[in-house]
Design a protein around this motif. Sequence first.
Motif, short mmCIF file in Angstrom:
data_model
loop_
_atom_site.label_atom_id
_atom_site.label_comp_id
_atom_site.label_asym_id
_atom_site.label_seq_id
_atom_site.Cartn_x
_atom_site.Cartn_y
_atom_site.Cartn_z
N LYS B 56 -9.89 11.90 -14.96
CA LYS B 56 -9.36 12.42 -13.70
C LYS B 56 -8.67 11.35 -12.85
O LYS B 56 -8.94 10.16 -12.98
CB LYS B 56 -10.50 13.05 -12.89
N ALA B 57 -7.79 11.83 -11.95
CA ALA B 57 -7.06 10.93 -11.06
C ALA B 57 -7.72 10.82 -9.70
O ALA B 57 -7.48 9.87 -8.95
CB ALA B 57 -5.62 11.42 -10.89
N ALA B 58 -8.55 11.81 -9.34
CA ALA B 58 -9.27 11.79 -8.06
C ALA B 58 -10.53 12.63 -8.22
O ALA B 58 -10.59 13.51 -9.09
CB ALA B 58 -8.40 12.35 -6.94
N ARG B 59 -11.55 12.34 -7.38
CA ARG B 59 -12.85 13.00 -7.56
C ARG B 59 -12.75 14.51 -7.37
O ARG B 59 -13.29 15.28 -8.14
CB ARG B 59 -13.84 12.40 -6.56
N ASP B 60 -12.11 14.92 -6.27
CA ASP B 60 -11.98 16.33 -5.91
C ASP B 60 -10.79 16.44 -4.97
O ASP B 60 -10.19 15.43 -4.60
CB ASP B 60 -13.28 16.84 -5.26
N TRP B 61 -10.44 17.66 -4.56
CA TRP B 61 -9.22 17.82 -3.78
C TRP B 61 -9.34 17.24 -2.38
O TRP B 61 -8.35 16.79 -1.80
CB TRP B 61 -8.77 19.29 -3.78
N ARG B 62 -10.55 17.23 -1.83
CA ARG B 62 -10.72 16.59 -0.52
C ARG B 62 -10.47 15.09 -0.63
O ARG B 62 -9.83 14.47 0.23
CB ARG B 62 -12.13 16.82 0.05
N SER B 63 -10.97 14.48 -1.70
CA SER B 63 -10.72 13.06 -1.92
C SER B 63 -9.24 12.81 -2.12
O SER B 63 -8.68 11.84 -1.60
CB SER B 63 -11.51 12.56 -3.14
N PHE B 64 -8.61 13.68 -2.92
CA PHE B 64 -7.16 13.56 -3.15
C PHE B 64 -6.40 13.57 -1.82
O PHE B 64 -5.54 12.72 -1.57
CB PHE B 64 -6.70 14.71 -4.05
N GLU B 65 -6.77 14.51 -0.97
CA GLU B 65 -6.12 14.59 0.34
C GLU B 65 -6.30 13.31 1.16
O GLU B 65 -5.36 12.80 1.77
CB GLU B 65 -6.73 15.74 1.15
N ALA B 66 -7.55 12.82 1.17
CA ALA B 66 -7.84 11.62 1.96
C ALA B 66 -7.13 10.39 1.38
O ALA B 66 -6.68 9.52 2.13
CB ALA B 66 -9.35 11.39 2.04
N ILE B 67 -7.01 10.32 0.06
CA ILE B 67 -6.29 9.19 -0.54
C ILE B 67 -4.82 9.23 -0.13
O ILE B 67 -4.26 8.23 0.33
CB ILE B 67 -6.40 9.20 -2.09
N THR B 68 -4.20 10.38 -0.30
CA THR B 68 -2.76 10.45 -0.01
C THR B 68 -2.51 10.21 1.48
O THR B 68 -1.57 9.50 1.85
CB THR B 68 -2.16 11.80 -0.46
N ARG B 69 -3.36 10.79 2.32
CA ARG B 69 -3.21 10.58 3.77
C ARG B 69 -3.32 9.09 4.12
O ARG B 69 -2.53 8.55 4.89
CB ARG B 69 -4.30 11.37 4.50
N THR B 70 -4.31 8.43 3.50
CA THR B 70 -4.54 7.02 3.83
C THR B 70 -3.41 6.14 3.30
O THR B 70 -2.95 5.22 3.99
CB THR B 70 -5.90 6.56 3.25
N LEU B 71 -2.94 6.42 2.09
CA LEU B 71 -1.83 5.63 1.54
C LEU B 71 -0.59 5.75 2.42
O LEU B 71 0.18 4.80 2.55
CB LEU B 71 -1.50 6.09 0.12
N THR B 72 -0.41 6.91 3.01
CA THR B 72 0.78 7.15 3.81
C THR B 72 0.86 6.25 5.03
O THR B 72 1.93 5.85 5.47
CB THR B 72 0.84 8.63 4.22
N THR B 73 -0.30 5.89 5.58
CA THR B 73 -0.30 5.08 6.81
C THR B 73 -0.76 3.64 6.57
O THR B 73 -0.79 2.83 7.49
CB THR B 73 -1.24 5.69 7.87
N LEU B 74 -1.11 3.32 5.34
CA LEU B 74 -1.69 2.01 5.03
C LEU B 74 -0.71 0.87 5.33
O LEU B 74 0.46 0.93 4.92
CB LEU B 74 -2.08 1.98 3.55
N GLY B 75 -1.19 -0.17 6.02
CA GLY B 75 -0.33 -1.30 6.37
C GLY B 75 -0.14 -2.30 5.24
O GLY B 75 -0.81 -2.24 4.21
N GLN B 76 0.76 -3.25 5.47
CA GLN B 76 1.11 -4.26 4.46
C GLN B 76 0.02 -5.30 4.27
O GLN B 76 0.10 -6.14 3.38
CB GLN B 76 2.40 -4.99 4.86
#
Lengths: 557, 557
Positions: B56-76
Amino acid sequence: MSDHTAGPREVRAPRGSTLTTRGWQQEGALRMLLNNLDPEVAEHPDKLVVYGGTGKAARDWRSFEAITRTLTTLGQDETLLVQSGRPVGVMQTHEWAPRVLIANSNLVPDWANWEEFRRLESAGLTMYGQMTAGSWIYIGTQGILQGTYETFAAVAAKRFGGSLEGTITLTAGLGGMGGAQPLAVTMNGGVVICIDCDPSRIDRRIEHGYCDTRVDTLKAALDLAVEARDARRPLSIGLLGNAAELVPQLLAMDAPIDIVTDQTSAHDPLAYLPVGVAFEDMAEYARTKPAEFTDRARESMARHVEAMVGFQDKGAEVFDYGNSIRGEAQLAGYTRAFDFPGFVPAYIRPLFCEGKGPFRWAALSGDARDIAKTDKAVLDLFPENESLARWIKLAQEKVHFQGLPARICWLGYGERDKAGARFNDMVASGELAAPIVIGRDHLDCGSVASPYRETEGMLDGSDAIADWPLLNAMVNVASGASWVSIHHGGGVGIGRSIHAGQVTVADGTPLAGEKIRRVLTNDPGMGVIRHVDAGYDLAGEVADERGVRVPMREGDA
Amino acid sequence: MSDHTAGPREVRAPRGSTLTTRGWQQEGALRMLLNNLDPEVAEHPDKLVVYGGTGKAARDWRSFEAITRTLTTLGQDETLLVQSGRPVGVMQTHEWAPRVLIANSNLVPDWANWEEFRRLESAGLTMYGQMTAGSWIYIGTQGILQGTYETFAAVAAKRFGGSLEGTITLTAGLGGMGGAQPLAVTMNGGVVICIDCDPSRIDRRIEHGYCDTRVDTLKAALDLAVEARDARRPLSIGLLGNAAELVPQLLAMDAPIDIVTDQTSAHDPLAYLPVGVAFEDMAEYARTKPAEFTDRARESMARHVEAMVGFQDKGAEVFDYGNSIRGEAQLAGYTRAFDFPGFVPAYIRPLFCEGKGPFRWAALSGDARDIAKTDKAVLDLFPENESLARWIKLAQEKVHFQGLPARICWLGYGERDKAGARFNDMVASGELAAPIVIGRDHLDCGSVASPYRETEGMLDGSDAIADWPLLNAMVNVASGASWVSIHHGGGVGIGRSIHAGQVTVADGTPLAGEKIRRVLTNDPGMGVIRHVDAGYDLAGEVADERGVRVPMREGDA
Ligand SMILES: NC(=O)c1ccc[n+]([C@@H]2O[C@H](COP(=O)([O-])OP(=O)(O)OC[C@H]3O[C@@H](n4cnc5c(N)ncnc54)[C@H](O)[C@@H]3O)[C@@H](O)[C@H]2O)c1
Ligand SMILES: NC(=O)c1ccc[n+]([C@@H]2O[C@H](COP(=O)([O-])OP(=O)(O)OC[C@H]3O[C@@H](n4cnc5c(N)ncnc54)[C@H](O)[C@@H]3O)[C@@H](O)[C@H]2O)c1
C-alpha cells in the motif's frame, strides 16, 4: 590488507582544547569511543566490552584501529559508516550531516535469535552493541543510578506526595544494576531494605557509598528501618539472605512495607538462588545440574512473586523492575504473576509522554569544573524543577566521575534544546574549557521499541511496532546530530528490541547551535508524537501546549 | 480530531511545470504518491493497494488526506514523518534534509511474523509497504520487465557470449511477474517456451505484446522453437499444460534446452497445479481439501524440480527465479532440490559488486517527450554499454507508460551520478518540461538484507546481517535525498527482509545538483562496500579502480 594483528591496549580519551582531528564533531566521536574503553569506564576494556554483558564499542582491535585512524583524518563534509563495530566506508556528505553513522547487531527478523547471532559473532561478522556501548556514549554507573533515582522519584510522585520520606521500600539484588537501588531510594528521602544472598555484594555497595549498613537478620533490618522511617531519616540497609525466603516471611509478619520491587538476576534462572541452597554451593550446583537448578529457581521465584502480590493485596506499591521475574514465576505455574505492572507502564510512560528521558552530556576538556558549571546552568534554567535540583545536588555529592566528567538528568520536550543551546553558548564564550558532547541512552521516550520493557502495554497495543526508532534515527540524521546509531537487542536481548541513539557536539559555533536546537527538539519530539499516536491524552496535551505538529490532529479537525 | 470518514476516490498526479506545493522536492513526493495510486498504475487503487499482494501507498484514506494536505504546505526546511502509511509528525530540519522520512511495516523481530502483523494491521496500527508501494516510486510493470530482462542478459553474458541468440529457454508461469519472461528472453535475442496451465494467462500475454504465439502440444512448441533457434530468430511460445508433466517429458525426449527456470506461483502450494488435476477443478479442490492439495502440489513440484536438475546434469543453465520451488520440492522429500542456485547468487551478485541496480526515473511534466530526451541522454553518456542500448531501444518500442512517463535501467557506481547530474542540467536549461524524480527499487546492491533472495548465499555467510540497509537509509538521509524509507518484509514477506529506498528530485537547481551527486554516488557505493566486506574480489577491484573508500583496506595495508 595488513597481516598485522592488532591487540589489546590501554586507551584513554585525550583531554583539553587542542584538536587531534580535523573538527570537534570528529573529535567528539573519537574521544567518546576512547572514553567508552577507558579502564575507569569499561568493564572489560581488553575485550572491548563496555558494559551490559558483552556490549562492545568496536568489533575487534583491527576495527578499533581503523576507526580511530579514519576519524583522525575525516573531513568536515565526510561521513564514516560503522557496521557492528567495524568501519566499512567513508562517503562525502555535507556539513549538516553526521560525521559517523552506526548500525549494530541488526538481523533480518527470522534470523534474529541468539543462536544465529552467536554464529555470526563467532564468524567475526557482527558484535553486540547494547545501547550506549556500540554508540559511544556510555558514561559509567551514573546512568543506572539516575534511571533508578528517576523511577523511585516517579513512585514518590504517584503515591507519596513527591518524596519517599516516611516510607519503607523492600527490594532484592545488589548486583551491577540493582546496586543502585539503595542510594536511589535514600536520595528520594526513603528507607530501604535490600536483600542479597551474596555478602560480598552488600559489602561492596557499602564501600562505594551506595548502601549505608549491613545486617544479617530480618528483625535487625526491620527495627532499623522502622526507627529511621519514624524519624523521617533516609537509610539503606543491606540484608543478607534469600529473597525467596525473606520476602514471604516479611509478608507473614505483616511488616509495614510501602513499596516492593526486585532486581535479582531473575532473567537468567541459573543466576537466581533457590530456597534451600547455600550461596556457597550455588555456582557448582547450577553448573552440574542446570535443569534441576532451573526448576528449583523458578519454584522459588514463584514464592517470591506470590509474596510481592500479597504485599500489593495489602495496599503496597509493587512493580517489576525489568528482570522478567513475573514471566519466570508464571512458568513455574503461579497464575497471578502479572497482577503487578512493569516499571515503564507504571511510572515512566507519563514522563515519556512529555518527551522526558535520560539526557546526558560529557566535558571533552576532561575538566570537572566544566560539569560543575553546566550543572549550575541547568539548575538556573529550570528553577521550578525540584526533583531535578535534588538530583543534581546529590549527584555532585555522591557520583564519582569515571573517565571524562559527565552528567545525566531527565529533561523533556522544550527543555533539552534550551540546555543544549546554553551549553553551546558557554563553549562559545570561553566559560567552558572545551566543547561538550550531548547525547542520551537509547532507552528514551521515542527511540525504542521493546515490548518487554519500554513499550510494554502500550495503550493501543502497538508494543511491537518498530517504525518509531527508525524514524527517530533518520530524523536525527536529518537534524544535524554528530553521530547516529540504530541497534537491535539492547537491554532485553536479541530479538526483543530495536532502538536508536544520537550524540551532538556543542562546539560553540553558530552552526552547532542550529543543529542542537533541531536535534534536541526533534529527538524528544519523537517521544511526544509516538505517545500521541498511541492515544495518551497527556501526550496530546503536551503536543498542543508546546506546539508539536501531528498531521492527523490538523486539517478539518 | 475529525469525525469525517475519508473514503476512496480516483487520484492522478498533477502534470506540468506549475507547483501545487511550496517546492519541487515536496511536489515530487506528492505527485509520486498520487501516481502510485493512479488507476493506470495501481492494482487496487480504491484499497490504496499499489502492487505485490497488499503493498500500500498509505494506511487509509484519512491518512492519505493528511499526507497530501501536509505536503501541500510543507516548507523547504521541514520534514514530514510517515509511520506505516500514516503521517505522524512534521519537524523543522534544513534545506539539505529530506522532505519526507518513511518507515513501513517494521516490527521488533520476535513479533515479526504474519500473525502479529495481521493483528496489528487489522487494529489499524500498520500496513504492508512492499518495496516501492509505501515509498512512492512504483512505475508499473516496466520494473519487472527490466529486472527479468537484466537477469536473462546476465545469463547471456555468463554462458552465451552476451546474447541469447541461438538458444532455447524453458520456463513456466505467465502470471503477473512471470509474464515478463517471454518478452525478456526475446529482447535478449532468444527463443523461449513458457508453460502455463491457465489459457487465459497465455492469451493475455499475447494480447499485450509480451508473448508471440500460443500452442497446445509439446511437439508443436518444440518444432517452432528449434526452427526459430536455427534461424537465430527471437521467438516466444506460450505452451498450455502442466509444467510438472511437461518439463519431465521434455527431459525424457532429450529436448535441446539451453536454459531452464520457473516462475509458477510455487511459493504458495495452494496456487501450484498438481499433476492429474484439471485446471478447471483447481480452485475448488484447493479450497475444499487444502491439506491434500498441498501434498499433491509439493509432490508435483518435486517432479518438476527433479527434471530441472536433470537438465542441469545434461549441461543446461538452470536457476531458481525466487519462487521457493526448491524449498517446496525439498519438503516433499526430493534431496537434490538445492543442486541449482537462486538467480541472485548466480547472475545478479556480480552486478551488485559493481554497484549496479535498478535505477529509475519519472517525468513530473507528464510529458513522454521528457523521457525520450532522457533516454537519449543516457545512451549518449554510456555509448559502450550495448545491453543498455538494446534495452532502451526495446523499451521505447514495447513499454506502454502507466501514469507519469518513466524509465528504468540498471546503472552502476560512477554511472548513476552522471545520469542524475545530466538530467538536472537538462531541467535547468529548460530542455525538459519539468523536474525529474530519480529513485530505485529497494531490491538494489546495498539496500536490502533478504536471505532467501538478494542476500542468499553471501560469500562470508552474512546473509542475515541487517545493518547494511539501515546504513544505506541513513547515508541517503545524510546525502540529500528528497525522501527516504526503511521497510520490512518486502518481496519475500514478513520476517524475511529489511530494505531501504530513496528518491531524489532533479529540479534544475545547483543545490539539487549537489545532492544528486552525493546520493547517486553514496547509494550505489553501499553496494560496493557491502560486497567488499563480504569478500567479493570484483567489488574490491571496483572499489580500488573507482575510488570507493573502505577503511579496513587503508592504513598500514
Ligand atoms: N529496569 C531496568 O531497566 C533494568 C536495567 C538493567 C538490568 N535489569 C535487570 O535487573 C536484574 C539485575 O541486574 P544486575 O546487573 O544487577 O544483575 P547481577 O547479576 O549483577 O546481580 C544480581 C544479584 O541478585 C542476587 N541474587 C540472586 N538470587 C538471589 C536470591 N534468591 N535472593 C537474594 N539475592 C539474590 C545475586 O547475588 C546478585 O548480587 C537483571 O535481571 C537485569 O536484567 C533491569
Ligand atoms: N525473482 C523475483 O524477484 C520474483 C519477483 C516476483 C515474484 N517472484 C515469484 O515468482 C512467482 C510467480 O509470481 P507471479 O506474480 O507471476 O504469480 P502469479 O500467481 O500471478 O502467476 C503464477 C502462474 O503460474 C501458473 N501455474 C501454477 N501452477 C502451474 C503448473 N503446475 N504448471 C504450469 N503453470 C502453473 C498459474 O496459472 C499462473 O499463471 C511467485 O512465486 C513469486 O513469489 C519472484
